[in-house]
Design an enzyme around this catalytic site. Sequence first.
Site, PDB file in Angstrom:
ATOM      1  N   ASP A   1       0.876  -1.227   0.122  1.00 10.37           N
ATOM      2  CA  ASP A   1       0.039  -0.056   0.035  1.00 10.37           C
ATOM      3  C   ASP A   1       0.928   1.166   0.041  1.00 10.37           C
ATOM      4  O   ASP A   1       1.497   1.623   1.134  1.00 10.37           O
ATOM      5  CB  ASP A   1      -0.635  -0.156   1.407  1.00 10.37           C
ATOM      6  CG  ASP A   1      -1.977   1.004   1.302  1.00 10.37           C
ATOM      7  OD1 ASP A   1      -1.615   2.141   0.495  1.00 10.37           O
ATOM      8  OD2 ASP A   1      -3.241   1.019   1.770  1.00 10.37           O
TER       9      ASP A   1
ATOM     10  N   ASN B   1       1.832   5.157 -11.191  1.00 14.94           N
ATOM     11  CA  ASN B   1       0.482   4.993 -11.921  1.00 14.94           C
ATOM     12  C   ASN B   1      -0.614   4.937 -10.988  1.00 14.94           C
ATOM     13  O   ASN B   1      -1.641   5.392 -11.182  1.00 14.94           O
ATOM     14  CB  ASN B   1       0.736   3.982 -12.911  1.00 14.94           C
ATOM     15  CG  ASN B   1      -0.619   3.326 -13.414  1.00 14.94           C
ATOM     16  OD1 ASN B   1      -1.321   4.275 -14.151  1.00 14.94           O
ATOM     17  ND2 ASN B   1      -1.056   2.492 -12.886  1.00 14.94           N
TER      18      ASN B   1
ATOM     19  N   TYR C   1     -10.403  15.042  -6.954  1.00 13.42           N
ATOM     20  CA  TYR C   1      -9.276  14.587  -7.658  1.00 13.42           C
ATOM     21  C   TYR C   1      -8.516  15.714  -8.414  1.00 13.42           C
ATOM     22  O   TYR C   1      -7.302  15.371  -8.609  1.00 13.42           O
ATOM     23  CB  TYR C   1     -10.262  13.782  -8.937  1.00 13.42           C
ATOM     24  CG  TYR C   1      -9.629  12.868  -9.873  1.00 13.42           C
ATOM     25  CD1 TYR C   1      -8.995  12.102  -9.477  1.00 13.42           C
ATOM     26  CD2 TYR C   1      -9.508  13.428 -11.308  1.00 13.42           C
ATOM     27  CE1 TYR C   1      -8.223  10.930 -10.429  1.00 13.42           C
ATOM     28  CE2 TYR C   1      -8.693  12.706 -12.103  1.00 13.42           C
ATOM     29  CZ  TYR C   1      -8.125  11.492 -11.612  1.00 13.42           C
ATOM     30  OH  TYR C   1      -7.487  10.731 -12.662  1.00 13.42           O
TER      31      TYR C   1
ATOM     32  N   LYS D   1      -4.602  15.700  -8.550  1.00 17.14           N
ATOM     33  CA  LYS D   1      -3.559  15.769  -9.758  1.00 17.14           C
ATOM     34  C   LYS D   1      -2.977  17.012 -10.337  1.00 17.14           C
ATOM     35  O   LYS D   1      -1.966  16.858 -10.653  1.00 17.14           O
ATOM     36  CB  LYS D   1      -4.747  15.197 -11.063  1.00 17.14           C
ATOM     37  CG  LYS D   1      -5.019  13.559 -10.847  1.00 17.14           C
ATOM     38  CD  LYS D   1      -4.116  12.788 -10.837  1.00 17.14           C
ATOM     39  CE  LYS D   1      -4.730  11.172 -10.772  1.00 17.14           C
ATOM     40  NZ  LYS D   1      -3.364  10.327 -10.837  1.00 17.14           N
TER      41      LYS D   1
HETATM   42  P1  NAP Z   1      -7.625   1.397 -12.110  1.00 17.01           P
HETATM   43  O1  NAP Z   1      -7.982   0.643 -13.118  1.00 17.01           O
HETATM   44  O2  NAP Z   1      -8.580   1.609 -11.101  1.00 17.01           O
HETATM   45  O3  NAP Z   1      -6.257   0.587 -11.626  1.00 17.01           O
HETATM   46  C1  NAP Z   1      -5.776   1.523 -10.228  1.00 17.01           C
HETATM   47  C2  NAP Z   1      -4.515   0.673  -9.750  1.00 17.01           C
HETATM   48  O4  NAP Z   1      -4.002   1.277  -8.862  1.00 17.01           O
HETATM   49  C3  NAP Z   1      -4.979  -0.683  -9.494  1.00 17.01           C
HETATM   50  O5  NAP Z   1      -3.701  -1.548  -9.662  1.00 17.01           O
HETATM   51  C4  NAP Z   1      -5.105  -0.794  -7.891  1.00 17.01           C
HETATM   52  O6  NAP Z   1      -4.680  -1.998  -7.277  1.00 17.01           O
HETATM   53  C5  NAP Z   1      -3.816   0.259  -7.509  1.00 17.01           C
HETATM   54  N1  NAP Z   1      -3.989   0.996  -6.505  1.00 17.01           N
HETATM   55  C6  NAP Z   1      -4.790   1.825  -5.909  1.00 17.01           C
HETATM   56  N2  NAP Z   1      -4.629   2.112  -4.715  1.00 17.01           N
HETATM   57  C7  NAP Z   1      -3.313   1.776  -4.277  1.00 17.01           C
HETATM   58  C8  NAP Z   1      -2.572   1.833  -3.261  1.00 17.01           C
HETATM   59  N3  NAP Z   1      -2.855   2.464  -2.181  1.00 17.01           N
HETATM   60  N4  NAP Z   1      -1.440   1.208  -3.380  1.00 17.01           N
HETATM   61  C9  NAP Z   1      -0.874   0.421  -4.345  1.00 17.01           C
HETATM   62  N5  NAP Z   1      -1.611   0.190  -5.267  1.00 17.01           N
HETATM   63  C10 NAP Z   1      -2.955   1.057  -5.500  1.00 17.01           C
HETATM   64  O7  NAP Z   1      -7.114   2.718 -12.609  1.00 17.01           O
HETATM   65  P2  NAP Z   1      -6.447   3.315 -14.128  1.00 17.01           P
HETATM   66  O8  NAP Z   1      -7.592   3.673 -14.861  1.00 17.01           O
HETATM   67  O9  NAP Z   1      -5.621   2.186 -14.772  1.00 17.01           O
HETATM   68  O10 NAP Z   1      -5.643   4.620 -13.542  1.00 17.01           O
HETATM   69  C11 NAP Z   1      -4.355   4.655 -13.293  1.00 17.01           C
HETATM   70  C12 NAP Z   1      -3.823   6.014 -13.394  1.00 17.01           C
HETATM   71  O11 NAP Z   1      -4.292   6.902 -14.445  1.00 17.01           O
HETATM   72  C13 NAP Z   1      -4.402   6.524 -12.258  1.00 17.01           C
HETATM   73  O12 NAP Z   1      -3.421   7.566 -11.460  1.00 17.01           O
HETATM   74  C14 NAP Z   1      -5.504   7.586 -12.499  1.00 17.01           C
HETATM   75  O13 NAP Z   1      -5.868   8.641 -11.823  1.00 17.01           O
HETATM   76  C15 NAP Z   1      -5.023   7.938 -14.205  1.00 17.01           C
HETATM   77  N6  NAP Z   1      -6.126   8.348 -14.926  1.00 17.01           N
HETATM   78  C16 NAP Z   1      -6.718   7.355 -15.316  1.00 17.01           C
HETATM   79  C17 NAP Z   1      -7.767   7.798 -16.348  1.00 17.01           C
HETATM   80  C18 NAP Z   1      -8.757   7.146 -16.848  1.00 17.01           C
HETATM   81  O14 NAP Z   1      -9.987   7.615 -17.193  1.00 17.01           O
HETATM   82  N7  NAP Z   1      -8.971   5.541 -16.624  1.00 17.01           N
HETATM   83  C19 NAP Z   1      -7.703   9.198 -16.700  1.00 17.01           C
HETATM   84  C20 NAP Z   1      -6.784  10.041 -16.448  1.00 17.01           C
HETATM   85  C21 NAP Z   1      -5.722   9.556 -15.703  1.00 17.01           C
HETATM   86  P3  NAP Z   1      -5.167  -2.357  -5.969  1.00 17.01           P
HETATM   87  O15 NAP Z   1      -6.684  -2.069  -5.833  1.00 17.01           O
HETATM   88  O16 NAP Z   1      -5.073  -3.890  -5.789  1.00 17.01           O
HETATM   89  O17 NAP Z   1      -4.395  -1.746  -4.828  1.00 17.01           O
END
Ligand code: NAP
Length: 231
Positions: A63, A90, A155, A159
């Site tokens: 974590d 990420n 959010y 960011k």
């Molecule tokens: P996602 O599918 O929800 O995946 C999030 C990942 O982060 C999972 O592997 C989760 O695993 C891990 N995580 C969350 N909290 C954590 C913690 N405290 N310690 C360690 N791992 C943790 O999200 P995503 O869409 O791939 O997003 C990835 C990044 O891109 C994020 O920073 C998000 O803000 C950014 N982003 C996403 C979008 C979008 O539309 N998807 C757009 C712009 C930016 P566990 O739950 O097992 O920990």
Amino acid sequence: MARQLAGQTAIVTGASRGIGRAIVRNLLELGINVVAVARNEYGLERLQEEMRVGKRLLAVACDIRDQLEVERLFEVASDRFGRIEIVVNNAGVGSFAPIEEYDEVMLDEILDTNLKAVFHMCRAAFVHMKRNGGGQVVNIAALLGMETEPFASAYCASKWGVMGLTEALHQEGRPHGIRVAVVAPGTTQTDFAGIPSQQKSQALRPETVAEGVSYLLQQGDDAKMSQLVLR
Ligand code: NAP
């Protein structure tokens, strides 16, 4: 000249699904060893089965909100691979609601994961990289780290913070051979914030964001690129 990355080692947070999983796949294809980080061990086991690269992929449940766990992560990673040349921050969480609906628990979850944990990771990366002759850090922020929309107050605060943190460390790292940059993607086809990826067919693919990360990492020594914006 493009930087050769094969044989280097990267830590990738949020690696178990979504954008992080695409980043892991891309880095493995470039010949980079990967330390994949998430909290849930089941998700990490599935990632290992899917990637089928044996010892080049080390999964560590951590974590990243806990600074001591982050320090232990760097110890475990360098015990296995030695020098860590790349860190991709990420992992992130999101929720979208009117500000009156945010209590302190909801606010802390977003700021602790998206901003404070990235700070812990950058701090540990700088300690390790200063000792070992430099490296590269890529933070994943968001378009909502440069723009705003209603119901995204927490959010956006997290960011926009990551954008500022990255720019400050970009300058701080340069004399030590540490390159720090940010990728700011728009909406991407993952299940982020509980919204199913099927509802985002017009959005970026996670693989496109992963290619952006690799593009930054492969820039030659003369490049001083600190931001990559993907709309
Ligand atoms: P996602 O599918 O929800 O995946 C999030 C990942 O982060 C999972 O592997 C989760 O695993 C891990 N995580 C969350 N909290 C954590 C913690 N405290 N310690 C360690 N791992 C943790 O999200 P995503 O869409 O791939 O997003 C990835 C990044 O891109 C994020 O920073 C998000 O803000 C950014 N982003 C996403 C979008 C979008 O539309 N998807 C757009 C712009 C930016 P566990 O739950 O097992 O920990």
